[in-house]
Design a protein around this motif. Structure first.
Motif, mmCIF file in Angstrom:
data_model
loop_
_atom_site.group_PDB
_atom_site.id
_atom_site.type_symbol
_atom_site.label_atom_id
_atom_site.label_comp_id
_atom_site.label_asym_id
_atom_site.label_seq_id
_atom_site.Cartn_x
_atom_site.Cartn_y
_atom_site.Cartn_z
ATOM 1 N N ASP A 17 0.820 -1.216 0.000
ATOM 2 C CA ASP A 17 0.000 0.000 0.000
ATOM 3 C C ASP A 17 0.856 1.269 0.000
ATOM 4 O O ASP A 17 0.438 2.302 -0.531
ATOM 5 C CB ASP A 17 -0.965 0.007 1.184
ATOM 6 N N LYS A 18 2.040 1.209 0.566
ATOM 7 C CA LYS A 18 2.938 2.370 0.533
ATOM 8 C C LYS A 18 3.439 2.643 -0.882
ATOM 9 O O LYS A 18 3.770 3.779 -1.219
ATOM 10 C CB LYS A 18 4.121 2.146 1.473
ATOM 11 N N ILE A 20 1.612 1.899 -3.681
ATOM 12 C CA ILE A 20 0.472 2.103 -4.586
ATOM 13 C C ILE A 20 0.390 3.526 -5.154
ATOM 14 O O ILE A 20 0.182 3.685 -6.363
ATOM 15 C CB ILE A 20 -0.857 1.678 -3.913
ATOM 16 N N PRO A 21 0.558 4.595 -4.358
ATOM 17 C CA PRO A 21 0.459 5.937 -4.958
ATOM 18 C C PRO A 21 1.460 6.168 -6.095
ATOM 19 O O PRO A 21 1.130 6.836 -7.086
ATOM 20 C CB PRO A 21 0.747 6.875 -3.781
ATOM 21 N N TYR A 22 2.643 5.619 -5.984
ATOM 22 C CA TYR A 22 3.649 5.742 -7.035
ATOM 23 C C TYR A 22 3.274 4.878 -8.240
ATOM 24 O O TYR A 22 3.433 5.296 -9.385
ATOM 25 C CB TYR A 22 5.025 5.295 -6.529
ATOM 26 N N LYS A 24 0.361 3.921 -9.225
ATOM 27 C CA LYS A 24 -0.809 4.447 -9.946
ATOM 28 C C LYS A 24 -0.398 5.391 -11.062
ATOM 29 O O LYS A 24 -1.145 5.576 -12.026
ATOM 30 C CB LYS A 24 -1.732 5.196 -8.980
ATOM 31 N N GLU A 25 0.769 5.999 -10.944
ATOM 32 C CA GLU A 25 1.265 6.952 -11.935
ATOM 33 C C GLU A 25 1.969 6.264 -13.110
ATOM 34 O O GLU A 25 2.414 6.941 -14.033
ATOM 35 C CB GLU A 25 2.226 7.944 -11.270
ATOM 36 N N THR A 46 -4.518 -0.210 -8.502
ATOM 37 C CA THR A 46 -3.982 0.833 -9.380
ATOM 38 C C THR A 46 -4.714 0.969 -10.703
ATOM 39 O O THR A 46 -4.620 2.005 -11.342
ATOM 40 C CB THR A 46 -2.500 0.546 -9.715
#
Length: 157
Positions: A17-18, A20-22, A24-25, A46
């Motif tokens: 989960d840490k 995932i934000p990266y 998704k891009e 994602t």
């Protein structure tokens, strides 16, 4: 084109989960095994295509491959977990596979130690582990950018 490269997640959703934000891009995500089921979790989190192989901890999943070869932007990739190629003792087996098959970029895992190295014009990438880093490394993964130039960035989580 941005490609997220991740491996050795070992079913630790908290560490995934840490990342995932990266991820998704990214335009594509590569998972180099251990645990291949995490690739499905990453895809649903994602909505980005995930190419994946199983590793030595994925023996239960008989339908998935241990290695893949594919093209991205005219670059030929070879993806494996690495345990079948003695990656803990060097690059010789992977280098031979790459040369014999005109591979541009080799992605592997298994050692839990991040590597970005060029040998004979072939790029070798091990993103390390998001869960159990080794060799003094930190939890993390990487992002490969394929544009006019090729660049790679380690992301520590």
């Amino acid at each position: 084109m941005k490609i997220g490269i991740i491996s050795d997640t070992h079913r630790n959703i908290k560490s995934i989960d840490k990342a995932i934000p990266y991820l998704k891009e990214c335009d594509l995500i590569i998972h180099a095994g251990d645990n291949i089921d995490d690739a499905e979790y990453i895809y649903y989190a994602t909505d980005v295509l995930v190419k994946c192989v199983k590793g030595n901890c994925d023996l239960y999943n008989i339908d998935e491959p241990y290695e893949l070869t594919f093209l991205v932007k005219d670059k030929k990739f070879f993806l494996c977990h690495g345990h079948q190629y003695d990656v803990k003792w060097g690059f010789d087996s992977l280098l031979k596979i790459a040369k014999d098959n005109n591979i541009d970029i080799v992605v592997y895992g298994h050692t839990h130690i991040p590597v970005y190295k060029k040998i004979d014009n072939i790029i070798f990438i091990n993103p390390g582990s998001t869960t159990y880093p080794r060799g003094g490394s930190e939890c993390g993964f990487g992002i490969l950018t394929l544009d006019n130039d090729i660049s790679y960035k380690e992301i520590k989580i």
